[in-house]
Design a protein around this motif. Structure first.
Motif, PDB file in Angstrom:
ATOM      1  N   GLY A 150     -12.717  -3.352  11.436  1.00 10.29           N
ATOM      2  CA  GLY A 150     -11.820  -3.721  10.357  1.00 10.29           C
ATOM      3  C   GLY A 150     -12.532  -4.558   9.315  1.00 10.29           C
ATOM      4  O   GLY A 150     -13.589  -5.153   9.579  1.00 10.29           O
ATOM      5  N   PRO A 151     -11.993  -4.643   8.101  1.00 11.04           N
ATOM      6  CA  PRO A 151     -12.699  -5.296   6.992  1.00 11.04           C
ATOM      7  C   PRO A 151     -12.905  -6.791   7.142  1.00 11.04           C
ATOM      8  O   PRO A 151     -13.695  -7.367   6.416  1.00 11.04           O
ATOM      9  N   ASP A 152     -12.198  -7.433   8.081  1.00  6.78           N
ATOM     10  CA  ASP A 152     -12.410  -8.870   8.270  1.00  6.78           C
ATOM     11  C   ASP A 152     -13.433  -9.167   9.360  1.00  6.78           C
ATOM     12  O   ASP A 152     -13.669 -10.313   9.707  1.00  6.78           O
ATOM     13  N   ALA A 153     -14.064  -8.123   9.920  1.00  3.12           N
ATOM     14  CA  ALA A 153     -15.005  -8.326  11.026  1.00  3.12           C
ATOM     15  C   ALA A 153     -16.338  -8.899  10.576  1.00  3.12           C
ATOM     16  O   ALA A 153     -17.096  -9.426  11.386  1.00  3.12           O
ATOM     17  N   ALA A 154     -16.653  -8.775   9.291  1.00  2.00           N
ATOM     18  CA  ALA A 154     -17.908  -9.312   8.763  1.00  2.00           C
ATOM     19  C   ALA A 154     -17.777  -9.411   7.252  1.00  2.00           C
ATOM     20  O   ALA A 154     -17.027  -8.646   6.640  1.00  2.00           O
ATOM     21  N   ALA A 196       0.818  -1.220   0.000  1.00  2.48           N
ATOM     22  CA  ALA A 196       0.000   0.000   0.000  1.00  2.48           C
ATOM     23  C   ALA A 196       0.849   1.266   0.000  1.00  2.48           C
ATOM     24  O   ALA A 196       0.332   2.361  -0.261  1.00  2.48           O
ATOM     25  N   GLY A 197       2.128   1.118   0.321  1.00  2.00           N
ATOM     26  CA  GLY A 197       2.999   2.284   0.377  1.00  2.00           C
ATOM     27  C   GLY A 197       2.728   3.179   1.564  1.00  2.00           C
ATOM     28  O   GLY A 197       2.855   4.403   1.463  1.00  2.00           O
ATOM     29  N   VAL A 198       2.352   2.547   2.694  1.00  2.00           N
ATOM     30  CA  VAL A 198       2.064   3.315   3.904  1.00  2.00           C
ATOM     31  C   VAL A 198       2.802   2.682   5.078  1.00  2.00           C
ATOM     32  O   VAL A 198       3.404   1.619   4.957  1.00  2.00           O
ATOM     33  N   SER A 199       2.731   3.327   6.233  1.00  2.00           N
ATOM     34  CA  SER A 199       3.405   2.818   7.423  1.00  2.00           C
ATOM     35  C   SER A 199       2.590   1.717   8.091  1.00  2.00           C
ATOM     36  O   SER A 199       1.384   1.567   7.846  1.00  2.00           O
ATOM     37  N   LEU A 200       3.282   0.952   8.971  1.00  2.00           N
ATOM     38  CA  LEU A 200       2.575  -0.068   9.742  1.00  2.00           C
ATOM     39  C   LEU A 200       1.501   0.553  10.630  1.00  2.00           C
ATOM     40  O   LEU A 200       0.419  -0.025  10.821  1.00  2.00           O
ATOM     41  N   ALA A 201       1.799   1.733  11.173  1.00  2.00           N
ATOM     42  CA  ALA A 201       0.815   2.404  12.027  1.00  2.00           C
ATOM     43  C   ALA A 201      -0.453   2.744  11.247  1.00  2.00           C
ATOM     44  O   ALA A 201      -1.574   2.594  11.757  1.00  2.00           O
ATOM     45  N   THR A 202      -0.274   3.181  10.002  1.00  2.00           N
ATOM     46  CA  THR A 202      -1.447   3.499   9.171  1.00  2.00           C
ATOM     47  C   THR A 202      -2.240   2.240   8.860  1.00  2.00           C
ATOM     48  O   THR A 202      -3.478   2.241   8.913  1.00  2.00           O
ATOM     49  N   VAL A 203      -1.549   1.156   8.535  1.00  2.00           N
ATOM     50  CA  VAL A 203      -2.229  -0.117   8.295  1.00  2.00           C
ATOM     51  C   VAL A 203      -3.042  -0.522   9.519  1.00  2.00           C
ATOM     52  O   VAL A 203      -4.206  -0.936   9.411  1.00  2.00           O
ATOM     53  N   ASP A 204      -2.443  -0.392  10.703  1.00  2.00           N
ATOM     54  CA  ASP A 204      -3.152  -0.758  11.934  1.00  2.00           C
ATOM     55  C   ASP A 204      -4.399   0.090  12.120  1.00  2.00           C
ATOM     56  O   ASP A 204      -5.466  -0.418  12.490  1.00  2.00           O
ATOM     57  N   ARG A 205      -4.289   1.410  11.847  1.00  2.00           N
ATOM     58  CA  ARG A 205      -5.466   2.270  12.005  1.00  2.00           C
ATOM     59  C   ARG A 205      -6.568   1.888  11.031  1.00  2.00           C
ATOM     60  O   ARG A 205      -7.753   1.876  11.388  1.00  2.00           O
ATOM     61  N   VAL A 206      -6.206   1.565   9.793  1.00  2.00           N
ATOM     62  CA  VAL A 206      -7.219   1.189   8.800  1.00  2.00           C
ATOM     63  C   VAL A 206      -7.867  -0.133   9.179  1.00  2.00           C
ATOM     64  O   VAL A 206      -9.098  -0.280   9.166  1.00  2.00           O
ATOM     65  N   LEU A 207      -7.053  -1.129   9.540  1.00  2.00           N
ATOM     66  CA  LEU A 207      -7.593  -2.450   9.855  1.00  2.00           C
ATOM     67  C   LEU A 207      -8.497  -2.423  11.076  1.00  2.00           C
ATOM     68  O   LEU A 207      -9.435  -3.218  11.183  1.00  2.00           O
ATOM     69  N   ASN A 208      -8.248  -1.494  11.988  1.00  2.00           N
ATOM     70  CA  ASN A 208      -9.040  -1.434  13.215  1.00  2.00           C
ATOM     71  C   ASN A 208     -10.057  -0.309  13.209  1.00  2.00           C
ATOM     72  O   ASN A 208     -10.695  -0.028  14.227  1.00  2.00           O
ATOM     73  N   GLY A 209     -10.226   0.334  12.039  1.00  2.00           N
ATOM     74  CA  GLY A 209     -11.279   1.321  11.891  1.00  2.00           C
ATOM     75  C   GLY A 209     -11.096   2.562  12.733  1.00  2.00           C
ATOM     76  O   GLY A 209     -12.074   3.200  13.127  1.00  2.00           O
ATOM     77  N   ARG A 210      -9.843   2.931  13.008  1.00  3.23           N
ATOM     78  CA  ARG A 210      -9.604   4.109  13.838  1.00  3.23           C
ATOM     79  C   ARG A 210      -9.627   5.383  13.003  1.00  3.23           C
ATOM     80  O   ARG A 210      -9.395   5.359  11.798  1.00  3.23           O
ATOM     81  N   ALA A 211      -9.851   6.496  13.682  1.00  3.29           N
ATOM     82  CA  ALA A 211      -9.911   7.786  13.000  1.00  3.29           C
ATOM     83  C   ALA A 211      -8.519   8.257  12.620  1.00  3.29           C
ATOM     84  O   ALA A 211      -7.505   7.707  13.059  1.00  3.29           O
TER      85      ALA A 211
END
Length: 343
Positions: free
Chosen positions: A322-326, A16-31
């Protein structure tokens, strides 16, 4: 990658060309992540086949999810069915730590909807579900809610170009096209057809009109379209405007009501003595069932409110956890009812 279960978050961040922190925020639906970045991460998930262990990730993120539904008030029978579906689905969602709250907002009032959105805050609301009105004040309120970390899902009527995170509803252009195909067959010799709407400020109503006109123009040149008139999906204004419309246009052979003001429309048709009209309406409710049975309405195009609220719950879990939640909810089915196949 040969096997998707070997793909790691490091692989995902690189793709994705982003940081691990950004991936974590996206996967966990954080703002705090721009919509364009979210789209890049989701595209990378699909491209490299990233999957997390569903059970482990859900346990790690176990938390309550709070949804607030902002539905229009008034005499709209379909909104009453949606409200019932919220109550029913909310009871079932409690076992998954879902909490549904329902607020009725003054119908067709964009400032009232914007004020209701502005009053929502975390942690009392993770996801706001709104029947959108396409006005700048509502766009701005959705943007403010999104900036506060509240995920906004539009229901039934969308708000394209806004900061909303998902839409749940039927393809309204396809619904309008369906109505035109039916009307063209109901009136093979051609005629004038009147359009009735709640408000053209509602995207679902505007899209149905657009789809209807497109098919009429392309396939049924002997039909002429008049209107729409707007009855705000309320009994009295729909009745009064429809009755005047019928008296002013005695040549009408058909009526297509793209909105939900069906009880008022039926009363106007009966009072005008226009039992000859071919009528297509939306939403299978008490008034449309009765009108199908009596023959005042020929066809009802329906959407399933229970399926829509279940889809909203799936979207909320995906947005918050996150997208795997349902599983991603599929399209809401358009159903066509005649007197002969009413359920």
């Amino acid at each position: 990658m040969e096997r998707s279960d070997r793909v790691t978050v490091h692989d995902l961040a690189k793709a994705a060309g982003v940081s691990l922190a950004t991936v974590d925020r996206v996967l966990n639906g954080r703002a705090g992540v721009r919509p364009a970045t979210i789209e890049k991460v989701e595209a990378a998930i699909a491209a490299i086949g990233y999957r997390r262990d569903f059970t482990a990730s859900m346990l790690a993120r176990a938390r309550d999810i709070r949804l607030v539904f902002l539905l229009p008030d008034g005499t709209n029978q379909f909104m009453a069915k949606l409200a019932d579906a919220v109550e029913s689905a909310g009871a079932n969602a409690r076992s998954e730590r879902g909490h549904f709250a329902l607020q009725r907002v003054k119908a067709m009032e964009p400032h009232a909807l914007a004020d209701a959105l502005d009053a929502l805050t975390l942690p009392a609301c993770d996801c706001a579900v709104v029947v959108a009105i396409d006005k700048p004040v509502v766009h701005a309120a959705v943007a403010r809610a999104n900036a506060r970390g509240i995920k906004v899902v539009t229901l039934v009527s969308d708000l394209p170009g806004s900061a909303r995170r998902a839409f749940v509803g039927v393809d309204n252009i396809a619904a309008g096209r369906t109505a035109a195909s039916l009307m063209g067959r109901f009136l093979p010799e051609g005629s004038a057809v009147g359009l009735v709407a709640g408000s053209m400020g509602l995207i679902d109503h505007a899209e149905r009109v657009k789809g209807f006109r497109a098919v009429v123009d392309a396939e049924f040149p002997t039909l002429t379209v008049k209107g729409p008139i707007e009855g705000y999906d309320e009994f009295t204004p729909t009745y009064e405007k429809a009755l005047a419309f019928l008296k002013e246009n005695p040549e009408l052979g058909g009526i297509y009501n793209v909105g939900a003001g069906n009880a008022g429309l039926v009363m106007a048709i009966n009072e005008a003595g226009r039992s000859d009209l071919r009528v297509i309406a939306h939403e299978l409710t008490g008034p449309t069932r009765a009108a199908l049975t009596s023959g005042v309405i020929d066809c009802v195009i329906d959407q399933d409110p229970d399926a829509e609220i279940r889809a909203v719950w799936a979207e909320a879990k995906r947005l918050v956890l996150g997208p795997d939640a349902a599983p991603a909810p599929g399209e809401i089915e358009i159903k066509v009812f005649l007197r002969d196949n009413m359920r």
